[in-house]
Design a protein around this motif. Sequence first.
Motif, mmCIF file in Angstrom:
data_model
loop_
_atom_site.group_PDB
_atom_site.id
_atom_site.type_symbol
_atom_site.label_atom_id
_atom_site.label_comp_id
_atom_site.label_asym_id
_atom_site.label_seq_id
_atom_site.Cartn_x
_atom_site.Cartn_y
_atom_site.Cartn_z
ATOM 1 N N ARG A 83 0.381 -68.514 -13.559
ATOM 2 C CA ARG A 83 1.432 -69.449 -13.988
ATOM 3 C C ARG A 83 2.497 -69.613 -12.897
ATOM 4 N N ALA A 84 2.873 -68.487 -12.307
ATOM 5 C CA ALA A 84 3.869 -68.544 -11.226
ATOM 6 C C ALA A 84 3.315 -69.331 -10.038
ATOM 7 N N GLU A 85 2.050 -69.107 -9.727
ATOM 8 C CA GLU A 85 1.426 -69.837 -8.626
ATOM 9 C C GLU A 85 1.334 -71.332 -8.950
ATOM 10 N N ASN A 86 1.029 -71.658 -10.194
ATOM 11 C CA ASN A 86 0.958 -73.066 -10.612
ATOM 12 C C ASN A 86 2.327 -73.732 -10.530
ATOM 13 N N ASP A 87 3.377 -73.005 -10.956
ATOM 14 C CA ASP A 87 4.737 -73.548 -10.878
ATOM 15 C C ASP A 87 5.135 -73.798 -9.414
ATOM 16 N N ALA A 88 4.803 -72.857 -8.546
ATOM 17 C CA ALA A 88 5.117 -73.016 -7.118
ATOM 18 C C ALA A 88 4.331 -74.188 -6.532
ATOM 19 N N LEU A 89 3.112 -74.342 -6.950
ATOM 20 C CA LEU A 89 2.282 -75.450 -6.469
ATOM 21 C C LEU A 89 2.827 -76.793 -6.956
ATOM 22 N N ASN A 90 3.245 -76.850 -8.203
ATOM 23 C CA ASN A 90 3.808 -78.092 -8.745
ATOM 24 C C ASN A 90 5.119 -78.479 -8.057
ATOM 25 N N ALA A 91 5.827 -77.509 -7.548
ATOM 26 C CA ALA A 91 7.065 -77.801 -6.815
ATOM 27 C C ALA A 91 6.756 -78.464 -5.467
ATOM 28 N N GLN A 92 5.517 -78.345 -5.006
ATOM 29 C CA GLN A 92 5.124 -78.922 -3.712
ATOM 30 C C GLN A 92 4.275 -80.191 -3.898
ATOM 31 N N ARG A 93 4.503 -80.917 -4.938
ATOM 32 C CA ARG A 93 3.687 -82.110 -5.230
ATOM 33 C C ARG A 93 3.697 -83.131 -4.092
ATOM 34 N N ASN A 94 4.774 -83.204 -3.350
ATOM 35 C CA ASN A 94 4.890 -84.202 -2.278
ATOM 36 C C ASN A 94 4.297 -83.724 -0.947
ATOM 37 N N ALA A 95 3.834 -82.495 -0.889
ATOM 38 C CA ALA A 95 3.261 -81.967 0.356
ATOM 39 C C ALA A 95 1.943 -82.687 0.662
ATOM 40 N N PRO A 96 1.648 -82.890 1.945
ATOM 41 C CA PRO A 96 0.435 -83.627 2.311
ATOM 42 C C PRO A 96 -0.872 -82.917 1.910
ATOM 43 N N ASP A 97 -0.884 -81.595 1.845
ATOM 44 C CA ASP A 97 -2.100 -80.858 1.484
ATOM 45 C C ASP A 97 -2.090 -80.401 0.019
ATOM 46 N N PHE A 98 -1.317 -81.084 -0.827
ATOM 47 C CA PHE A 98 -1.195 -80.723 -2.245
ATOM 48 C C PHE A 98 -2.547 -80.781 -2.962
ATOM 49 N N ALA A 99 -3.331 -81.819 -2.727
ATOM 50 C CA ALA A 99 -4.618 -81.980 -3.412
ATOM 51 C C ALA A 99 -5.561 -80.829 -3.071
ATOM 52 N N THR A 100 -5.559 -80.414 -1.835
ATOM 53 C CA THR A 100 -6.416 -79.297 -1.410
ATOM 54 C C THR A 100 -5.976 -78.000 -2.082
ATOM 55 N N LYS A 101 -4.648 -77.767 -2.081
ATOM 56 C CA LYS A 101 -4.114 -76.557 -2.715
ATOM 57 C C LYS A 101 -4.369 -76.570 -4.222
ATOM 58 N N GLN A 102 -4.234 -77.746 -4.835
ATOM 59 C CA GLN A 102 -4.459 -77.853 -6.271
ATOM 60 C C GLN A 102 -5.928 -77.584 -6.603
ATOM 61 N N GLN A 103 -6.820 -78.088 -5.791
ATOM 62 C CA GLN A 103 -8.247 -77.860 -6.011
ATOM 63 C C GLN A 103 -8.566 -76.368 -5.870
ATOM 64 N N ALA A 104 -7.990 -75.714 -4.890
ATOM 65 C CA ALA A 104 -8.194 -74.269 -4.700
ATOM 66 C C ALA A 104 -7.657 -73.495 -5.902
ATOM 67 N N PHE A 105 -6.498 -73.943 -6.394
ATOM 68 C CA PHE A 105 -5.925 -73.283 -7.570
ATOM 69 C C PHE A 105 -6.827 -73.459 -8.791
ATOM 70 N N GLN A 106 -7.380 -74.635 -8.986
ATOM 71 C CA GLN A 106 -8.270 -74.890 -10.123
ATOM 72 C C GLN A 106 -9.511 -74.000 -10.046
ATOM 73 N N GLN A 107 -10.010 -73.785 -8.840
ATOM 74 C CA GLN A 107 -11.154 -72.886 -8.663
ATOM 75 C C GLN A 107 -10.772 -71.450 -9.003
ATOM 76 N N LYS A 108 -9.583 -71.062 -8.598
ATOM 77 C CA LYS A 108 -9.081 -69.722 -8.912
ATOM 78 C C LYS A 108 -8.919 -69.556 -10.425
ATOM 79 N N LEU A 109 -8.404 -70.582 -11.077
ATOM 80 C CA LEU A 109 -8.220 -70.569 -12.526
ATOM 81 C C LEU A 109 -9.571 -70.484 -13.249
ATOM 82 N N ALA A 110 -10.551 -71.245 -12.777
ATOM 83 C CA ALA A 110 -11.897 -71.214 -13.379
ATOM 84 C C ALA A 110 -12.525 -69.829 -13.211
ATOM 85 N N ALA A 111 -12.318 -69.211 -12.039
ATOM 86 C CA ALA A 111 -12.847 -67.866 -11.796
ATOM 87 C C ALA A 111 -12.177 -66.857 -12.728
#
Length: 186
Positions: A83-111
């Motif tokens: 949850r903390a990692e997701n909140d930190a990721l959502n704070a970086q929505r405007n970052a250019p590599d956000f989609a890549t980080k979000q995809q990595a997070f989704q894989q981590k969540l699925a695992a």
Amino acid sequence: MFKFRMMTKAAMALAAALIVMPLVPSAMAQDATATAAIPVAIGIVNVQDVVKKSSAGQSLKKQADARRKQNQAELLAEEKKLRAENDALNAQRNAPDFATKQQAFQQKLAAWRQGAEQKSKAFEVAYGTAQKQIFETLQKVIGDIAVQKRLTLVLNKSVVIVSAQAWDISDSALAQLNKVLPAVKM
């Protein structure tokens, strides 16, 4: 000219029943005389109560409760991190590599979810195996008691509405189960 028609399955079954019917009363009479020679001695066991009160059942309950608490604590700690990692990721929505980080997070969540399911399944398998060991041992114990007391029928109390207290062998089964299987390992 005489024509034969094919018999349907129902007609064939009826014909077979009519052929067998004369044989049934004699078979029933033979069976009745054979069972009449066997004395009826009944025993009643409260299987659920015996398992619950047994030292093996109580040890299984303690182990299961401890493992549930441990699994829950581990899952909650990991969930809190995610949850903390997701909140930190959502704070970086405007970052250019956000989609890549979000995809990595989704894989981590699925695992994490898959790991939680595996832990749950492993728990259920271990618990079921230990429970099976208790029930199989209890069945042997009840069989031994039945032989000792020359019982011809032993019923679970859950299927009996009314019975004589003298027929209840639950205490003997509990004492014997505690001797034979004092604990199980989950």
